[in-house]
Design a protein around this motif. Structure first.
Motif, PDB file in Angstrom:
ATOM      1  N   ARG A  40      10.777 -25.281 -41.698  1.00  0.00           N
ATOM      2  CA  ARG A  40       9.805 -25.893 -42.596  1.00  0.00           C
ATOM      3  C   ARG A  40       8.470 -26.059 -41.899  1.00  0.00           C
ATOM      4  NH1 ARG A  40      13.901 -30.777 -44.549  1.00  0.00           N
ATOM      5  NH2 ARG A  40      14.924 -29.619 -46.231  1.00  0.00           N
ATOM      6  N   SER A  50      -0.180 -39.349 -45.243  1.00  0.00           N
ATOM      7  CA  SER A  50       1.110 -38.766 -45.579  1.00  0.00           C
ATOM      8  C   SER A  50       1.376 -37.511 -44.750  1.00  0.00           C
ATOM      9  CB  SER A  50       1.163 -38.418 -47.073  1.00  0.00           C
ATOM     10  OG  SER A  50       0.261 -37.360 -47.372  1.00  0.00           O
ATOM     11  N   SER A  52       3.064 -33.758 -45.563  1.00  0.00           N
ATOM     12  CA  SER A  52       3.637 -32.820 -46.522  1.00  0.00           C
ATOM     13  C   SER A  52       4.695 -31.972 -45.831  1.00  0.00           C
ATOM     14  CB  SER A  52       2.558 -31.909 -47.107  1.00  0.00           C
ATOM     15  OG  SER A  52       1.661 -32.637 -47.916  1.00  0.00           O
ATOM     16  N   VAL A  53       5.823 -31.793 -46.505  1.00  0.00           N
ATOM     17  CA  VAL A  53       6.907 -30.960 -45.991  1.00  0.00           C
ATOM     18  C   VAL A  53       6.996 -29.727 -46.877  1.00  0.00           C
ATOM     19  CG1 VAL A  53       9.346 -30.847 -45.378  1.00  0.00           C
ATOM     20  CG2 VAL A  53       8.119 -33.033 -45.234  1.00  0.00           C
ATOM     21  N   GLU A  59       5.607 -27.213 -51.673  1.00  0.00           N
ATOM     22  CA  GLU A  59       5.690 -28.534 -51.076  1.00  0.00           C
ATOM     23  C   GLU A  59       6.939 -29.230 -51.608  1.00  0.00           C
ATOM     24  OE1 GLU A  59       2.713 -32.258 -50.226  1.00  0.00           O
ATOM     25  OE2 GLU A  59       2.901 -31.582 -52.302  1.00  0.00           O
ATOM     26  N   LEU A  60       7.880 -29.540 -50.702  1.00  0.00           N
ATOM     27  CA  LEU A  60       9.132 -30.186 -51.099  1.00  0.00           C
ATOM     28  C   LEU A  60       9.001 -31.693 -51.195  1.00  0.00           C
ATOM     29  CD1 LEU A  60      11.775 -28.289 -48.935  1.00  0.00           C
ATOM     30  CD2 LEU A  60      11.148 -27.868 -51.322  1.00  0.00           C
ATOM     31  N   HIS A  61       8.343 -32.265 -50.205  1.00  0.00           N
ATOM     32  CA  HIS A  61       8.242 -33.724 -50.132  1.00  0.00           C
ATOM     33  C   HIS A  61       6.863 -34.087 -49.586  1.00  0.00           C
ATOM     34  CE1 HIS A  61      12.608 -34.122 -50.707  1.00  0.00           C
ATOM     35  NE2 HIS A  61      12.731 -33.145 -49.836  1.00  0.00           N
ATOM     36  N   ARG A  62       6.482 -35.315 -49.865  1.00  0.00           N
ATOM     37  CA  ARG A  62       5.294 -35.905 -49.250  1.00  0.00           C
ATOM     38  C   ARG A  62       5.704 -37.275 -48.732  1.00  0.00           C
ATOM     39  NH1 ARG A  62      -0.421 -35.401 -52.233  1.00  0.00           N
ATOM     40  NH2 ARG A  62       0.326 -33.227 -52.172  1.00  0.00           N
ATOM     41  N   LEU A  63       5.815 -37.383 -47.414  1.00  0.00           N
ATOM     42  CA  LEU A  63       6.353 -38.571 -46.776  1.00  0.00           C
ATOM     43  C   LEU A  63       5.250 -39.519 -46.333  1.00  0.00           C
ATOM     44  CD1 LEU A  63       8.904 -36.758 -44.416  1.00  0.00           C
ATOM     45  CD2 LEU A  63       9.317 -37.593 -46.746  1.00  0.00           C
ATOM     46  N   GLU A  64       5.567 -40.802 -46.322  1.00  0.00           N
ATOM     47  CA  GLU A  64       4.648 -41.787 -45.766  1.00  0.00           C
ATOM     48  C   GLU A  64       4.551 -41.585 -44.262  1.00  0.00           C
ATOM     49  OE1 GLU A  64       4.206 -46.635 -45.186  1.00  0.00           O
ATOM     50  OE2 GLU A  64       5.826 -45.795 -46.408  1.00  0.00           O
ATOM     51  N   LEU A  98      14.769 -35.453 -42.668  1.00  0.00           N
ATOM     52  CA  LEU A  98      13.495 -36.123 -42.939  1.00  0.00           C
ATOM     53  C   LEU A  98      13.557 -37.628 -42.697  1.00  0.00           C
ATOM     54  CD1 LEU A  98      12.282 -34.220 -46.132  1.00  0.00           C
ATOM     55  CD2 LEU A  98      11.976 -33.634 -43.719  1.00  0.00           C
TER      56      LEU A  98
END
Length: 213
Positions: A40, A50, A52-53, A59-64, A98
């Motif tokens: 990834r 954030s 982005s993954v 884009e699968l996820h956007r993490l804090e 993650l």
């Protein structure tokens, strides 16, 4: 591919080699750094705090992330470190699950980070130092003083040397994980540095000013 965060357009541009095909993916606001881990891409979005993954062009996820995510780095076992410039902290994420492996304060003004083995080395620009961070548990192990507002960093795996730009003195330092070996004059305000893995034994490095690679 070469990963290029496009801060003005909020995209990550992946440049395939050797053909040069471009693949742009929309991410968060003002992406500053990116790293590949676990199949990834991880992108630190400085303005919206954030990470982005991405898988491929999606884009699968956007993490804090820690406030003001700056530099990113990844170990070979898939641990991703994110430096929070404004929070003055580092957080480590598992590239597969993650999940967060922890978040700790680090330095007076951390900016960029590289991985060596399963350890991370964080440039503390305001604190004039290089901070070694260990895992299990996440903790600061050692600090090496680096006068001159250190900023950009690269690691030469074959020679086991760190190269850190000193933006206030227009020099670059060559060092081990314990001490500075020597410094060299550079271009004005050297913000970024990269080591050529094919020619690292010849002490060949590339410098760029004033933008980040």
């Amino acid at each position: 591919p070469v990963l290029v965060p496009a801060e003005d357009t909020d995209e990550l541009v992946a440049v395939s080699l050797p053909g040069g095909r471009l693949q742009a993916t929309l991410v968060g606001r003002q992406p500053h750094a990116a790293v590949a881990a676990g199949g990834r891409f991880f992108v630190g979005n400085e303005r919206d705090g954030s990470v982005s993954v991405l898988e491929g062009s999606r884009e699968l996820h956007r993490l804090e992330a820690p406030v003001g995510p700056g530099g990113l780095a990844a170990t070979r076992r898939g641990q991703v470190a994110v430096v929070g410039v404004r929070e003055r902290a580092i957080e480590v994420l598992d590239a597969t699950t993650l999940a967060s492996r922890g978040r700790i304060p680090v330095g007076l003004g951390p900016t960029h980070v590289v991985a060596r083995g399963e350890r991370f080395f964080v440039v503390d620009t305001r604190g004039n130092g290089l901070v070694e961070v260990m895992m299990d548990p996440l903790r600061i192990h050692r600090r090496t003083h680096l006068e001159g507002a250190p900023y950009g960093i690269a690691y030469d795996r074959s020679r086991r040397r760190f190269w850190v730009t000193l933006t206030a003195s227009n020099r670059v330092a060559e060092l081990t994980d314990r001490r500075v070996l020597r410094t060299f004059p550079t271009v004005r305000q050297p913000n970024s540095i990269a080591v050529d893995p094919e020619r690292s034994e010849e002490h060949t490095s590339e410098l760029q000013s004033p933008c980040n690679l």
